[in-house]
Design an enzyme around this catalytic site. Structure first.
Site, PDB file in Angstrom:
ATOM      1  CB  SER A  61     -12.174  -1.566   1.321  1.00 15.38           C
ATOM      2  OG  SER A  61     -10.783  -1.807   1.325  1.00 15.38           O
ATOM      3  CE  LYS A 111      -7.554   3.326   5.212  1.00 13.69           C
ATOM      4  NZ  LYS A 111      -7.710   2.964   4.098  1.00 13.69           N
ATOM      5  NE  ARG A 143      -3.573   0.366   2.753  1.00 17.56           N
ATOM      6  CZ  ARG A 143      -4.259   0.243   4.051  1.00 17.56           C
ATOM      7  NH1 ARG A 143      -3.844   0.812   5.160  1.00 17.56           N
ATOM      8  NH2 ARG A 143      -5.241  -0.658   4.127  1.00 17.56           N
TER       9      ARG A 143
END
Length: 198
Positions: free
Chosen positions: A99, A128, A30
């Site tokens: 997701s 996050k 990522r």
């Protein structure tokens, strides 16, 4: 393809070089805020490392690079789905993880015939800022009922100590980020993860 039950996420191939020799078999890269050339070089290196260690590489977001580098998997968030060329992804033979955070997103994901669905954050996460509250293990159980045989990934605030509960609730795979990368002994923590998930 049977995916490993432990799914760490790293932002750099440097992490992969450290962790793959310890037995990681499924890993996500990522990497954010990089130029195309830098990103391509990163994915190339990650792919080389994963192939050398017999691990599955999942590229987060960057489906074009994943296609260019003949990767096997891409993971897309809901916002990425808005702009991704899904037919091109499928034509390239890429497997797809998506997701989800609520029922509408799950319905959308399932309509796209993904190869796994991720639910998060199961626990509060520091990685996050998210508009979603903690989903909890009850939601993991509900999601597993709704996705059926599709692999379900539990992500968000996951620790070694919480892994067993996530599996009992119905998760097939548990994903971790900061529990490893912010640990004082990342290699030692990763070994604990492997022990807890195999």
């Amino acid at each position: 393809m049977i995916l490993d039950r432990f799914y760490p996420i790293f932002d750099s191939p440097d992490w992969l070089a450290r962790m793959l020799p310890l037995g990681v078999k499924l890993v996500q890269l990522r990497a954010k805020d990089l130029g195309d050339a830098e990103l391509q070089a990163l994915v190339q290196r990650a792919q080389t490392l994963c192939r050398a260690h017999g691990a599955v590489l999942v590229v987060n977001d960057h489906w074009r690079v994943a296609i260019d580098e003949s990767c096997d998997w891409v993971h897309l968030g809901q916002e990425d789905l808005d702009t991704a060329d899904l037919p091109a992804i499928r034509r390239a033979g890429l497997k797809l993880g998506i997701s989800t955070h609520d029922h509408a997103e799950l319905e959308r994901a399932l309509s796209l015939a993904p190869d796994y669905v991720a639910l998060g954050p199961v626990y509060p996460t520091i990685l996050k800022k998210m508009k979603w509250e903690r989903q909890g293990l009850e939601r993991v159980t509900e999601w597993k009922r709704l996705v059926g045989d599709l692999p379900l990934v539990a992500i968000g605030g996951m620790t070694v100590e919480r892994a067993a509960g996530a599996f009992q609730a119905g998760a097939d795979i548990v994903s971790a980020v900061t529990d490893i990368t912010l640990n004082g002994d990342p290699e030692g923590r990763l070994r604990q993860w492997i022990e807890a998930t195999r």
